[in-house]
Design a protein around this motif. Structure first.
Motif, mmCIF file in Angstrom:
data_model
loop_
_atom_site.group_PDB
_atom_site.id
_atom_site.type_symbol
_atom_site.label_atom_id
_atom_site.label_comp_id
_atom_site.label_asym_id
_atom_site.label_seq_id
_atom_site.Cartn_x
_atom_site.Cartn_y
_atom_site.Cartn_z
ATOM 1 N N ALA A 80 0.836 -1.207 0.000
ATOM 2 C CA ALA A 80 0.000 0.000 0.000
ATOM 3 C C ALA A 80 0.869 1.255 0.000
ATOM 4 N N ARG A 81 1.949 1.225 0.770
ATOM 5 C CA ARG A 81 2.877 2.367 0.780
ATOM 6 C C ARG A 81 3.522 2.554 -0.582
ATOM 7 N N HIS A 82 3.905 1.443 -1.206
ATOM 8 C CA HIS A 82 4.541 1.501 -2.523
ATOM 9 C C HIS A 82 3.627 2.168 -3.554
ATOM 10 N N LEU A 83 2.342 1.847 -3.509
ATOM 11 C CA LEU A 83 1.385 2.436 -4.448
ATOM 12 C C LEU A 83 0.975 3.851 -4.068
ATOM 13 N N GLY A 84 1.167 4.211 -2.822
ATOM 14 C CA GLY A 84 0.756 5.537 -2.364
ATOM 15 C C GLY A 84 -0.652 5.561 -1.794
ATOM 16 N N ILE A 85 -1.154 4.407 -1.375
ATOM 17 C CA ILE A 85 -2.492 4.342 -0.771
ATOM 18 C C ILE A 85 -2.428 4.930 0.633
ATOM 19 N N ASP A 86 -3.317 5.844 0.914
ATOM 20 C CA ASP A 86 -3.394 6.502 2.213
ATOM 21 C C ASP A 86 -4.787 6.285 2.784
ATOM 22 N N VAL A 87 -4.887 5.460 3.833
ATOM 23 C CA VAL A 87 -6.168 5.269 4.522
ATOM 24 C C VAL A 87 -6.311 6.433 5.487
ATOM 25 N N ILE A 88 -7.314 7.270 5.237
ATOM 26 C CA ILE A 88 -7.459 8.505 6.019
ATOM 27 C C ILE A 88 -8.511 8.407 7.116
ATOM 28 N N ASP A 89 -9.336 7.362 7.082
ATOM 29 C CA ASP A 89 -10.352 7.166 8.122
ATOM 30 C C ASP A 89 -10.690 5.686 8.172
ATOM 31 N N ASN A 143 2.207 8.761 -13.078
ATOM 32 C CA ASN A 143 2.561 8.090 -14.334
ATOM 33 C C ASN A 143 2.912 6.627 -14.129
ATOM 34 N N GLU A 144 3.529 6.298 -13.008
ATOM 35 C CA GLU A 144 3.918 4.913 -12.725
ATOM 36 C C GLU A 144 2.716 3.996 -12.548
ATOM 37 N N LEU A 145 1.558 4.550 -12.250
ATOM 38 C CA LEU A 145 0.350 3.755 -12.023
ATOM 39 C C LEU A 145 -0.557 3.732 -13.242
ATOM 40 N N SER A 146 -0.105 4.333 -14.334
ATOM 41 C CA SER A 146 -0.906 4.429 -15.555
ATOM 42 C C SER A 146 -0.756 3.170 -16.412
ATOM 43 N N SER A 147 -1.814 2.837 -17.119
ATOM 44 C CA SER A 147 -1.784 1.700 -18.043
ATOM 45 C C SER A 147 -1.490 2.137 -19.471
ATOM 46 N N ASN A 148 -1.334 3.440 -19.679
ATOM 47 C CA ASN A 148 -1.186 3.963 -21.028
ATOM 48 C C ASN A 148 -0.010 4.943 -21.077
ATOM 49 N N PRO A 149 1.049 4.606 -21.807
ATOM 50 C CA PRO A 149 2.187 5.538 -21.888
ATOM 51 C C PRO A 149 1.762 6.874 -22.496
ATOM 52 N N GLY A 150 2.157 7.943 -21.850
ATOM 53 C CA GLY A 150 1.882 9.268 -22.385
ATOM 54 C C GLY A 150 0.501 9.818 -22.085
ATOM 55 N N VAL A 182 -4.709 -0.852 -9.951
ATOM 56 C CA VAL A 182 -4.598 0.250 -9.003
ATOM 57 C C VAL A 182 -5.921 0.432 -8.262
ATOM 58 N N ALA A 183 -7.022 0.486 -9.005
ATOM 59 C CA ALA A 183 -8.346 0.606 -8.374
ATOM 60 C C ALA A 183 -8.640 -0.613 -7.510
ATOM 61 N N ASP A 189 -6.776 11.482 -9.440
ATOM 62 C CA ASP A 189 -6.598 10.815 -8.155
ATOM 63 C C ASP A 189 -7.865 10.054 -7.767
ATOM 64 N N LEU A 190 -7.667 8.976 -6.998
ATOM 65 C CA LEU A 190 -8.774 8.101 -6.624
ATOM 66 C C LEU A 190 -9.097 8.194 -5.139
ATOM 67 N N ILE A 191 -10.376 8.003 -4.836
ATOM 68 C CA ILE A 191 -10.874 7.971 -3.463
ATOM 69 C C ILE A 191 -11.764 6.742 -3.340
ATOM 70 N N ALA A 192 -11.570 5.964 -2.276
ATOM 71 C CA ALA A 192 -12.404 4.786 -2.038
ATOM 72 C C ALA A 192 -13.053 4.895 -0.671
ATOM 73 N N GLU A 193 -14.314 4.467 -0.608
ATOM 74 C CA GLU A 193 -15.031 4.378 0.659
ATOM 75 C C GLU A 193 -15.591 2.983 0.791
ATOM 76 N N ALA A 194 -15.408 2.394 1.971
ATOM 77 C CA ALA A 194 -15.852 1.020 2.225
ATOM 78 C C ALA A 194 -16.761 0.977 3.437
ATOM 79 N N GLU A 195 -17.715 0.076 3.364
ATOM 80 C CA GLU A 195 -18.615 -0.162 4.488
ATOM 81 C C GLU A 195 -18.791 -1.658 4.664
ATOM 82 N N VAL A 196 -18.629 -2.128 5.889
ATOM 83 C CA VAL A 196 -18.851 -3.542 6.192
ATOM 84 C C VAL A 196 -20.346 -3.770 6.228
#
Length: 148
Positions: A14-23, A37-44, A52-53, A89-96
């Motif tokens: 998660a650190r390598h990808l830059g995922i930050d759990v904020i709550d 750019n390192e997380l992109s599937s398309n050069p340029g 990533v998602a 940039d991506l944001i994810a929200e999860a609920e159990v």
């Protein structure tokens, strides 16, 4: 006990990808990831690779489950529906939605910073039967952080 968001900072992938759990509390979690750019599937052209998602959804879903169980909760299964390409940039929200003795189920929505739906996921995480030795019960890993 250490704060769940602090625990998630110690996951190397998660650190390598830059995922930050904020709550992460009471069966809910929110996380974010800067699209580089390192997380992109398309050069340029910046378009997030599907993995990533998926990784963001899995990490945030796991954080929501850990917030209820206060122990490691390895992923058993996850399915994801990709709805739109991510170009910001991506944001994810999860609920159990179910927290049982042996498994928990979390629903995760992934959006971009413009609030466009990117993906919808459902993860199943192991919550019970941590009796034997495993990679998750080794005192040198994340279990030791959870128990602090």
């Amino acid at each position: 006990m250490m704060d769940i968001t602090d625990i998630m900072e110690h996951i190397p992938f998660a650190r390598h990808l830059g995922i930050d759990v904020i709550d992460a509390e009471e069966g809910y979690a929110k996380g974010q990831l800067e699209l580089t750019n390192e997380l992109s599937s398309n050069p340029g052209h910046l378009i997030a690779h599907g993995g990533v998602a998926f990784a963001l959804a899995d990490t945030v879903g796991g954080a929501a489950v850990v917030s209820l169980n206060h122990t490691v909760t390895p992923t058993i299964d996850m399915r994801i529906d990709y709805l739109n390409p991510a170009t910001t940039d991506l944001i994810a929200e999860a609920e159990v939605i179910r927290n049982g003795d042996s498994v928990a189920v979390a629903e995760v929505d992934v959006r971009d910073k413009n609030d466009t739906e990117i993906a919808s996921a459902r993860g199943i995480y192991k919550t019970g039967d941590h009796d034997g030795e495993s990679a998750w019960t080794d005192s040198e890993n994340i279990t030791s952080f959870i128990e602090q």
